[in-house]
Write a protein that holds these residues in place. Sequence first.
Motif, PDB file in Angstrom:
ATOM      1  N   LEU A  56       6.726  33.125  10.939  1.00 53.83           N
ATOM      2  CA  LEU A  56       8.034  32.669  10.768  1.00 53.83           C
ATOM      3  C   LEU A  56       7.785  32.631   9.311  1.00 53.83           C
ATOM      4  CD1 LEU A  56      10.942  32.141  11.754  1.00 53.83           C
ATOM      5  CD2 LEU A  56       9.836  30.155  11.766  1.00 53.83           C
ATOM      6  N   GLU A  57       8.483  33.533   8.801  1.00 57.69           N
ATOM      7  CA  GLU A  57       8.889  33.291   7.438  1.00 57.69           C
ATOM      8  C   GLU A  57      10.721  32.984   6.893  1.00 57.69           C
ATOM      9  OE1 GLU A  57       7.870  36.446   3.090  1.00 57.69           O
ATOM     10  OE2 GLU A  57       9.405  37.179   5.161  1.00 57.69           O
ATOM     11  N   ILE A  58       9.999  31.865   6.458  1.00 54.39           N
ATOM     12  CA  ILE A  58      12.126  31.765   5.597  1.00 54.39           C
ATOM     13  C   ILE A  58      12.417  31.544   5.097  1.00 54.39           C
ATOM     14  CG2 ILE A  58      13.941  29.452   5.942  1.00 54.39           C
ATOM     15  CD1 ILE A  58      11.804  28.415   8.258  1.00 54.39           C
ATOM     16  N   TYR A  59      13.119  32.627   4.019  1.00 49.80           N
ATOM     17  CA  TYR A  59      13.339  33.455   2.761  1.00 49.80           C
ATOM     18  C   TYR A  59      14.357  32.982   2.671  1.00 49.80           C
ATOM     19  CZ  TYR A  59      13.602  36.597  -0.426  1.00 49.80           C
ATOM     20  OH  TYR A  59      14.094  37.422  -2.301  1.00 49.80           O
ATOM     21  N   GLN A  60      15.397  32.261   1.730  1.00 53.85           N
ATOM     22  CA  GLN A  60      16.644  32.500   1.174  1.00 53.85           C
ATOM     23  C   GLN A  60      17.226  31.714   2.708  1.00 53.85           C
ATOM     24  OE1 GLN A  60      18.209  34.947  -1.103  1.00 53.85           O
ATOM     25  NE2 GLN A  60      16.509  35.620  -2.762  1.00 53.85           N
ATOM     26  N   ASP A  61      16.552  30.370   3.600  1.00 49.10           N
ATOM     27  CA  ASP A  61      17.046  29.923   4.427  1.00 49.10           C
ATOM     28  C   ASP A  61      17.793  31.135   6.147  1.00 49.10           C
ATOM     29  OD1 ASP A  61      17.931  27.193   5.136  1.00 49.10           O
ATOM     30  OD2 ASP A  61      19.849  27.662   5.916  1.00 49.10           O
ATOM     31  N   GLN A  62      16.473  31.894   6.381  1.00 56.68           N
ATOM     32  CA  GLN A  62      16.909  33.079   6.192  1.00 56.68           C
ATOM     33  C   GLN A  62      16.049  33.232   7.490  1.00 56.68           C
ATOM     34  OE1 GLN A  62      19.414  34.731   8.191  1.00 56.68           O
ATOM     35  NE2 GLN A  62      20.929  33.663   6.669  1.00 56.68           N
ATOM     36  N   GLY A  63      15.424  33.357   8.773  1.00 52.17           N
ATOM     37  CA  GLY A  63      13.750  33.588   9.302  1.00 52.17           C
ATOM     38  C   GLY A  63      13.251  34.787   9.884  1.00 52.17           C
ATOM     39  N   TYR A  64      12.819  35.231   9.758  1.00 48.57           N
ATOM     40  CA  TYR A  64      12.210  36.676   9.430  1.00 48.57           C
ATOM     41  C   TYR A  64      11.128  36.212  10.564  1.00 48.57           C
ATOM     42  CZ  TYR A  64      15.537  38.668   6.249  1.00 48.57           C
ATOM     43  OH  TYR A  64      16.505  37.788   5.640  1.00 48.57           O
ATOM     44  N   ASP A  65      10.088  37.529  11.179  1.00 47.59           N
ATOM     45  CA  ASP A  65       9.295  37.496  11.468  1.00 47.59           C
ATOM     46  C   ASP A  65       8.497  38.387  11.586  1.00 47.59           C
ATOM     47  OD1 ASP A  65       7.257  37.623  14.187  1.00 47.59           O
ATOM     48  OD2 ASP A  65       8.828  37.662  16.092  1.00 47.59           O
ATOM     49  N   LEU A  66       7.731  37.570  11.247  1.00 49.30           N
ATOM     50  CA  LEU A  66       5.988  38.283  10.091  1.00 49.30           C
ATOM     51  C   LEU A  66       5.685  39.641  11.240  1.00 49.30           C
ATOM     52  CD1 LEU A  66       4.870  36.154   7.837  1.00 49.30           C
ATOM     53  CD2 LEU A  66       6.668  38.315   7.900  1.00 49.30           C
ATOM     54  N   LEU A  67       5.202  38.985  13.141  1.00 47.30           N
ATOM     55  CA  LEU A  67       4.744  39.660  13.970  1.00 47.30           C
ATOM     56  C   LEU A  67       4.889  40.832  14.859  1.00 47.30           C
ATOM     57  CD1 LEU A  67       2.518  36.971  15.003  1.00 47.30           C
ATOM     58  CD2 LEU A  67       2.012  37.966  12.923  1.00 47.30           C
ATOM     59  N   ARG A  68       6.412  41.946  14.325  1.00 49.80           N
ATOM     60  CA  ARG A  68       7.236  42.207  15.147  1.00 49.80           C
ATOM     61  C   ARG A  68       7.131  43.715  14.678  1.00 49.80           C
ATOM     62  NH1 ARG A  68      11.004  40.322  18.020  1.00 49.80           N
ATOM     63  NH2 ARG A  68      11.704  42.263  18.926  1.00 49.80           N
ATOM     64  N   GLU A  69       7.078  44.131  13.368  1.00 50.54           N
ATOM     65  CA  GLU A  69       6.688  45.566  13.130  1.00 50.54           C
ATOM     66  C   GLU A  69       5.816  45.730  12.388  1.00 50.54           C
ATOM     67  OE1 GLU A  69       8.467  48.082  13.847  1.00 50.54           O
ATOM     68  OE2 GLU A  69       9.781  47.024  15.024  1.00 50.54           O
ATOM     69  N   ASP A  70       4.954  46.695  12.164  1.00 54.07           N
ATOM     70  CA  ASP A  70       3.459  47.125  11.297  1.00 54.07           C
ATOM     71  C   ASP A  70       3.876  47.913  10.844  1.00 54.07           C
ATOM     72  OD1 ASP A  70       1.402  48.553  13.526  1.00 54.07           O
ATOM     73  OD2 ASP A  70       3.074  48.599  13.480  1.00 54.07           O
ATOM     74  N   SER A  71       4.657  48.599  10.561  1.00 51.30           N
ATOM     75  CA  SER A  71       5.253  49.698   9.933  1.00 51.30           C
ATOM     76  C   SER A  71       6.119  49.178   8.566  1.00 51.30           C
ATOM     77  CB  SER A  71       5.856  50.543  10.534  1.00 51.30           C
ATOM     78  OG  SER A  71       6.601  50.244  11.522  1.00 51.30           O
ATOM     79  N   ALA A  72       6.388  47.316   9.100  1.00 50.48           N
ATOM     80  CA  ALA A  72       8.143  47.512   7.898  1.00 50.48           C
ATOM     81  C   ALA A  72       6.898  47.214   6.608  1.00 50.48           C
ATOM     82  CB  ALA A  72       8.030  45.669   7.649  1.00 50.48           C
ATOM     83  N   THR A  73       8.614  48.321   5.242  1.00 49.99           N
ATOM     84  CA  THR A  73       7.931  48.265   3.936  1.00 49.99           C
ATOM     85  C   THR A  73       8.766  47.197   2.845  1.00 49.99           C
ATOM     86  OG1 THR A  73       9.013  50.209   4.095  1.00 49.99           O
ATOM     87  CG2 THR A  73       7.399  50.682   4.918  1.00 49.99           C
ATOM     88  N   LYS A  74       9.628  46.624   3.912  1.00 49.28           N
ATOM     89  CA  LYS A  74      10.265  45.447   2.985  1.00 49.28           C
ATOM     90  C   LYS A  74      10.601  44.506   4.014  1.00 49.28           C
ATOM     91  CE  LYS A  74      14.333  48.706   3.568  1.00 49.28           C
ATOM     92  NZ  LYS A  74      14.941  49.347   2.487  1.00 49.28           N
ATOM     93  N   LEU A  75      11.330  43.612   3.374  1.00 52.86           N
ATOM     94  CA  LEU A  75      11.913  42.495   4.755  1.00 52.86           C
ATOM     95  C   LEU A  75      13.074  42.691   5.715  1.00 52.86           C
ATOM     96  CD1 LEU A  75      11.353  38.756   4.739  1.00 52.86           C
ATOM     97  CD2 LEU A  75      13.222  38.688   3.067  1.00 52.86           C
TER      98      LEU A  75
END
Length: 327
Positions: A56-75
Motif C-alpha cells: 500500500l502506498e499513501i500519497y497525499q492521504d490517498q491510498g494506492y495499490d502498488l501490486l495491481r498493474e505492472d504496466s502502470a506508468t504513472k500513479l
Amino acid sequence: NGTIFAYGQTGSGKTFTITGGAQRYEDRGLIPRTLAYMFQCFRKSDAQYKMFISYLEIYQDQGYDLLREDSATKLEDLPKVNLREDEDGHFHLRNLSVNTAGGEEDALNLLFLGDTNRVVAETPMNDASTRSHCMFIIWVESTPPGSDVVRRSKLHLVDLAGSERVGQTGVEGKLLKEAKAINLSLHFLERVIVALHARSKGEHRHVPYRDSMMTSVLRDSLGGNCKTTMIACMATELANIPESISTCRFAQRVAQIQNNAKINEELDPSLLIARLKREVSELKQELSVAKGDKEGDGGDELSAEDLDQCRALVLQFVSKTANPKEP
C-alpha cells in the motif's frame, strides 16, 4: 501481529533501512531479510503455512495499490484504495489486492514490482526522495498438523516519508505541495503518539486515529493488538541536529506506548467439518464392530464355520494362558 516502521527526516536512510539497496546483496533491507527468515522458519516447522502480501502506498492521504498493474506508468494508473470502518470499529482496506507468495522468490518479485511503482522525486536534500508512505503488509496463516485451529497474523513493514522544513529546503511547486502533505500526515501521527503517551500515564485522552488514512491503517500497530518497533533514522550533519533531536523525542514517546499483543486463533469451518466427518466415520466403524456387523451391512448371524473358527481361537488362547498346577 507486528509492525516495524522507520521514522526520520528526509535523506536519513529510511528507505534504505526498510527495502535496502539494489546493487549489493549485503545492502538488502528489512523486508527481504524478513521474508528470507520467515520462509526459513516455515521449512523447519511441521505446521502448514500460507503467506499473502499487499503493498500500500499513501500519497497525499490517498491510498494506492502498488501490486495491481505492472504496466502502470504513472500513479494515476494504479487502483485507489478506500478505507472503510465496520460496526465494531475495525478499519478495512477496500480494493487492496492480496497476493499469494508460495516462496521467497515470489515474495521478492512482489516487492520489486511495488518498488517500481513508488513515487520518487529529486529534492535538495535527497536525489531519490520517496514522496509517500509505503506499507508492505505480510499476512500469515498457520495450521498445526491434524488441528482445525488457524492462527492468523499480519506484519506491517512501514517506510514513512521523511519530514522536511520547507523554509530550509526551498522547494516549490509540486514538491512543495508534496512536502506539505507529508508534514501534515506526520503531524497527525505525532498527535496520535502524544495522545497514547498521555494514556500510558493514566490520562483520559481521545486518540485521533481518524485524522488521516495512515493513522487509521496503523491503528492496531499503535496501542493495539500488535508488537511495534520504531527505527529512528537521523542524519549526522551539523545542520540536521534540530531534526535529529526532534526524532529522538518522538522515539522516546513511542517507546512509552503500551500495546496489548495476543495470539490470533480461530476455528476454520472447513477444517472443523472435515475433522467431524472423520470422527463420524470412525464412530460408525466402531459401532459396526460392536454390533458384529459385516462391513456394516445389517449384522448377520455367524455361520457354523465362523463359530468353529472362533471356538478354536478361544481354546488356543485359554491353553496358552492356563496354569497347569490349577485344577
